[in-house]
Design an enzyme around this catalytic site. Sequence first.
Site, PDB file in Angstrom:
ATOM      1  N   THR A 160      45.662  31.786  52.171  1.00  0.00           N
ATOM      2  CA  THR A 160      46.575  32.480  53.084  1.00  0.00           C
ATOM      3  C   THR A 160      45.812  33.047  54.285  1.00  0.00           C
ATOM      4  OG1 THR A 160      46.490  34.202  51.393  1.00  0.00           O
ATOM      5  CG2 THR A 160      48.570  33.048  51.650  1.00  0.00           C
ATOM      6  N   ASP A 199      41.574  37.030  42.176  1.00  0.00           N
ATOM      7  CA  ASP A 199      41.961  37.395  43.526  1.00  0.00           C
ATOM      8  C   ASP A 199      42.940  36.302  43.984  1.00  0.00           C
ATOM      9  OD1 ASP A 199      41.661  38.620  46.161  1.00  0.00           O
ATOM     10  OD2 ASP A 199      40.552  36.804  46.671  1.00  0.00           O
ATOM     11  N   LEU A 200      43.726  36.576  45.018  1.00  0.00           N
ATOM     12  CA  LEU A 200      44.731  35.583  45.436  1.00  0.00           C
ATOM     13  C   LEU A 200      44.247  34.772  46.646  1.00  0.00           C
ATOM     14  CD1 LEU A 200      47.570  34.416  45.068  1.00  0.00           C
ATOM     15  CD2 LEU A 200      48.466  36.321  46.398  1.00  0.00           C
ATOM     16  N   ASP A 201      44.160  35.437  47.796  1.00  0.00           N
ATOM     17  CA  ASP A 201      43.768  34.742  49.030  1.00  0.00           C
ATOM     18  C   ASP A 201      42.317  34.273  48.934  1.00  0.00           C
ATOM     19  OD1 ASP A 201      43.474  33.847  51.643  1.00  0.00           O
ATOM     20  OD2 ASP A 201      43.053  35.849  52.409  1.00  0.00           O
ATOM     21  N   LYS A 203      38.701  39.012  55.507  1.00  0.00           N
ATOM     22  CA  LYS A 203      38.990  38.464  54.177  1.00  0.00           C
ATOM     23  C   LYS A 203      38.793  39.513  53.085  1.00  0.00           C
ATOM     24  CE  LYS A 203      38.457  33.655  55.307  1.00  0.00           C
ATOM     25  NZ  LYS A 203      37.744  32.394  55.117  1.00  0.00           N
ATOM     26  N   LYS A 255      39.397  47.329  47.659  1.00  0.00           N
ATOM     27  CA  LYS A 255      38.088  46.799  47.275  1.00  0.00           C
ATOM     28  C   LYS A 255      37.093  47.186  48.389  1.00  0.00           C
ATOM     29  CE  LYS A 255      40.570  42.759  45.525  1.00  0.00           C
ATOM     30  NZ  LYS A 255      40.903  41.353  45.748  1.00  0.00           N
ATOM     31  N   SER A 303      44.853  41.492  43.614  1.00  0.00           N
ATOM     32  CA  SER A 303      44.861  41.170  45.052  1.00  0.00           C
ATOM     33  C   SER A 303      45.134  42.406  45.893  1.00  0.00           C
ATOM     34  CB  SER A 303      45.957  40.133  45.316  1.00  0.00           C
ATOM     35  OG  SER A 303      46.212  40.000  46.694  1.00  0.00           O
ATOM     36  N   ALA A 304      44.570  42.419  47.096  1.00  0.00           N
ATOM     37  CA  ALA A 304      44.820  43.520  48.032  1.00  0.00           C
ATOM     38  C   ALA A 304      46.171  43.367  48.721  1.00  0.00           C
ATOM     39  CB  ALA A 304      43.718  43.539  49.088  1.00  0.00           C
ATOM     40  N   GLU A 308      36.525  35.841  42.684  1.00  0.00           N
ATOM     41  CA  GLU A 308      36.650  36.442  44.016  1.00  0.00           C
ATOM     42  C   GLU A 308      35.988  35.603  45.099  1.00  0.00           C
ATOM     43  OE1 GLU A 308      37.484  38.589  46.248  1.00  0.00           O
ATOM     44  OE2 GLU A 308      38.605  40.081  45.146  1.00  0.00           O
ATOM     45  N   ASP A 309      36.577  35.605  46.295  1.00  0.00           N
ATOM     46  CA  ASP A 309      35.953  34.911  47.431  1.00  0.00           C
ATOM     47  C   ASP A 309      35.338  35.900  48.421  1.00  0.00           C
ATOM     48  OD1 ASP A 309      38.538  35.852  48.337  1.00  0.00           O
ATOM     49  OD2 ASP A 309      38.239  34.619  50.117  1.00  0.00           O
TER      50      ASP A 309
HETATM   51  P1  B16 Z   1      48.766  42.008  53.188  1.00  0.00           P
HETATM   52  P2  B16 Z   1      43.309  39.083  48.614  1.00  0.00           P
HETATM   53  C1  B16 Z   1      43.889  40.013  51.053  1.00  0.00           C
HETATM   54  O1  B16 Z   1      44.224  39.200  49.959  1.00  0.00           O
HETATM   55  C2  B16 Z   1      43.519  39.149  52.250  1.00  0.00           C
HETATM   56  O2  B16 Z   1      42.307  38.425  51.982  1.00  0.00           O
HETATM   57  C3  B16 Z   1      43.306  40.018  53.463  1.00  0.00           C
HETATM   58  O3  B16 Z   1      42.988  39.226  54.587  1.00  0.00           O
HETATM   59  C4  B16 Z   1      44.582  40.822  53.726  1.00  0.00           C
HETATM   60  O4  B16 Z   1      44.423  41.693  54.833  1.00  0.00           O
HETATM   61  C5  B16 Z   1      44.927  41.636  52.468  1.00  0.00           C
HETATM   62  O5  B16 Z   1      45.081  40.756  51.361  1.00  0.00           O
HETATM   63  C6  B16 Z   1      46.205  42.442  52.624  1.00  0.00           C
HETATM   64  O6  B16 Z   1      47.289  41.551  52.752  1.00  0.00           O
HETATM   65  O7  B16 Z   1      48.758  42.275  54.648  1.00  0.00           O
HETATM   66  O8  B16 Z   1      49.610  40.822  52.780  1.00  0.00           O
HETATM   67  O9  B16 Z   1      49.107  43.231  52.365  1.00  0.00           O
HETATM   68  O10 B16 Z   1      42.104  38.252  48.991  1.00  0.00           O
HETATM   69  O11 B16 Z   1      42.955  40.474  48.135  1.00  0.00           O
HETATM   70  O12 B16 Z   1      44.245  38.352  47.668  1.00  0.00           O
HETATM   71 MG    MG Z   2      40.338  36.975  48.650  1.00  0.00          MG
END
Ligand code: B16
Ligand code: MG
Length: 217
Positions: free
Chosen positions: A18, A10-12, A46, A146, A115-116, A170-171
């Site tokens: 972020t 996962d990224l964030d 998150k 997810k 990542s989302a 994953e966090d």
């Molecule tokens: P965006 P991850 C997620 O990243 C974030 O944790 C979440 O807060 C955010 O809404 C989502 O990405 C979408 O991000 O607006 O940049 O498309 O944890 O899946 O890496």
């Molecule tokens: Mg995350």
Amino acid sequence: MSEIKTCLFDLDGVLVDTAKYHYLAWKRLAAELGFEFTEAHNERLKGVSRAASLDILLEVGGLMLEPQVKQELAERKNRWYVESISRMDASEILPGALEFLKACKQHGLKVALGSASKNAMLILNNTGLTPYFDAIIDGTKTSAAKPDPEVFLLGAEAVGVQPEHCVVFEDAEAGIEAASRAGMRSVGIGSPATLGRANTVVPSLAEFTVERLLAEV
Ligand code: B16
Ligand code: MG
């Protein structure tokens, strides 16, 4: 236990933080709409997609809006968020993450992103992390968020490895559930209180090694 051949990250919250930039942008949007959005509220966002995050924010503010207005608000928030992440550099990689990615390579493991975020490429490029990935699956390539397993199944497919040989880092609770639904093992990055369903939970990648992964997970 089958052999681990691939790590899906996962990224964030795992490789970079972020969440703080998402929070600033959502808080600014809430202020424009006339209500306060706290850090505690932000915890609920998150790992959640942008559209679902906006729904949570509007629920906090007690607002019901038309789809077209919601679309405009999500775009406005994203512009502020992109301004913040455009200034990111390698100093914002979370402790231990780069070392762990390098160690994966040294052990011959494939590395994929799950990542989302639709902004993942900008973050990976600005922090210099892009070359460490064999496959990148982000919010621009998925149709289900997810805890749906899609993002991780696409990652496994992209590197040509069966789910049973994959482990997800994953966090977010929804991400651990997505890994489980994909038939993959998982390492929770954070607290056992929320990530207890993962095979192992560690506070950060700085407290974990590939040797431990291969021996214990
Ligand atoms: P965006 P991850 C997620 O990243 C974030 O944790 C979440 O807060 C955010 O809404 C989502 O990405 C979408 O991000 O607006 O940049 O498309 O944890 O899946 O890496
Ligand atoms: Mg995350």
